[in-house]
Scaffold this active site. Structure first.
Site, PDB file in Angstrom:
ATOM      1  CB  CYS A   1      33.644  67.869  62.228  1.00  0.00           C
ATOM      2  SG  CYS A   1      35.540  69.049  62.591  1.00  0.00           S
ATOM      3  CB  SER A   2      38.809  65.844  61.505  1.00  0.00           C
ATOM      4  OG  SER A   2      38.715  64.631  62.461  1.00  0.00           O
ATOM      5  CB  CYS A   3      35.895  60.909  60.601  1.00  0.00           C
ATOM      6  SG  CYS A   3      37.398  61.177  61.445  1.00  0.00           S
TER       7      CYS A   3
ATOM      8  CB  CYS B   1      31.405  60.766  61.146  1.00  0.00           C
ATOM      9  SG  CYS B   1      33.312  61.917  61.962  1.00  0.00           S
TER      10      CYS B   1
END
Lengths: 215, 114
Positions: A118-120, A115
């Protein structure tokens, strides 16, 4: 308190954070003093909460999901059809609008997830992403040359006759891998199986631990 | 009352979810400094008391980490996980009207001159 009302749109996110330990310590102390003074918290309460988490050394939630899928074929079907729904059966949930997809490793196909942000990352299942996962180098190397990256960065050699599929998580879809159940685990309980499931095996850059690691 | 009443997850579920997202080494929670431990404790205690909800806090932490990373490429060694918690917690409490900006500023000054 619960009567505190939402006061408007969220405040903007600062791009810089105080980096000195002194400043971080001062801000923490100030916040703590205010919250205690206003009666929201006590020092005891803070200590008690932290100790609960420090003593909670259980396996990651994703390991429970994987172990259940290994022992329960019907659950596995539901997991592969709709991971978000299946995880909810185990009380593991994400936020609204988050869609998780579980990818099954087989003897012929292996999946690896990466990704750009980092939020994914399926936080509810895998926890906090490891640092390397967030580095742009990981993603670009993995996409360009997955076998070499897995071998050189993770010590994982994939035989030539096994396909490697790389998946790029997006804000809409977060992937995690259902690794193959290790051999020699036929008699293990679901609880013990969960202990074999590593974070890396659910990202796809590692294998589950061998059953000998339990003893 | 807040909007989450009615489908609030059980306390145990929430705890398990929180536990899963924290930095750990060999299964042990990692705090690199005493303030990190306190920030974490304050945030979770406030969630458990219902002053804030954990999802609200988490989304702010996730968004703040993403924004920071976009603005600080190549600076990954300066990444401090709990700094995002501290900042997100402060902003959430201000937005909620639990604290006032002026109170926080006074408190920081007092604690810095110690």
């Amino acid at each position: 308190m619960s009567e505190a009302r939402y006061k408007g749109s969220p405040l903007p996110i600062p791009q810089q954070y105080p980096l000195s330990e002194e400043e971080l310590t001062a801000r923490t102390k100030a916040l703590q003093a205010l919250l205690i003074e206003k009666g929201f918290l006590s020092s005891d309460m803070i200590e008690r909460v932290v100790s609960i988490y420090e003593k909670d050394i259980g396996p990651l939630l994703g390991a429970r999901v994987v172990a259940r899928a290994w022992v329960d074929p019907e659950f596995k079907k539901r997991l592969l059809a709709d991971a978000t729904k299946a995880c909810a059966e185990l009380g593991i949930g994400g936020m609204q609008g988050e869609h998780m997809v579980c990818l099954e490793n087989t003897p012929k196909v292996r999946h690896v997830v990466c990704c750009t942000l980092c939020s994914c990352y399926p936080w509810p299942v895998l926890g906090l992403p490891p640092n390397w996962y967030k580095y742009p180098q990981y993603r670009s190397r993995l996409v360009a040359n997955p076998r070499q990256t897995l071998r050189e960065d993770f010590g994982l050699s994939i035989p030539d006759d096994v396909e490697v599929h790389v998946w790029d998580s997006s804000a809409e879809i977060r992937y995690f891998v259902l690794p193959q159940r290790p051999s020699g685990t036929e008699k293990l309980t679901e609880e013990d199986l969960a202990k074999l499931v590593t974070r890396d095996s659910m990202i796809g850059v590692g294998d589950p631990l061998p059953p000998s690691s339990l003893s | 009352m807040n909007e989450e009443v009615g489908n609030a997850p059980s306390e145990l579920t929430v705890r398990a979810r929180i536990a899963a997202m924290l930095p750990r080494k060999s299964g042990e929670l990692v705090f690199e400094a005493p303030w990190e431990r306190e920030v974490f404790g304050m945030a979770i205690a406030l969630c458990e008391k219902g002053v804030i909800s954990f999802d609200e806090l988490r989304w702010r932490v996730v968004a703040a980490i993403s924004a920071w990373e976009r603005a600080n490429r190549g600076q990954e060694d300066k990444f401090r996980f709990y700094a995002f918690w501290l900042d997100s917690l402060e902003r959430l409490l201000l937005e909620r009207g639990v604290l006032k900006d002026s109170e926080l500023k006074v408190g920081r000054r007092e604690n810095q001159s110690d």
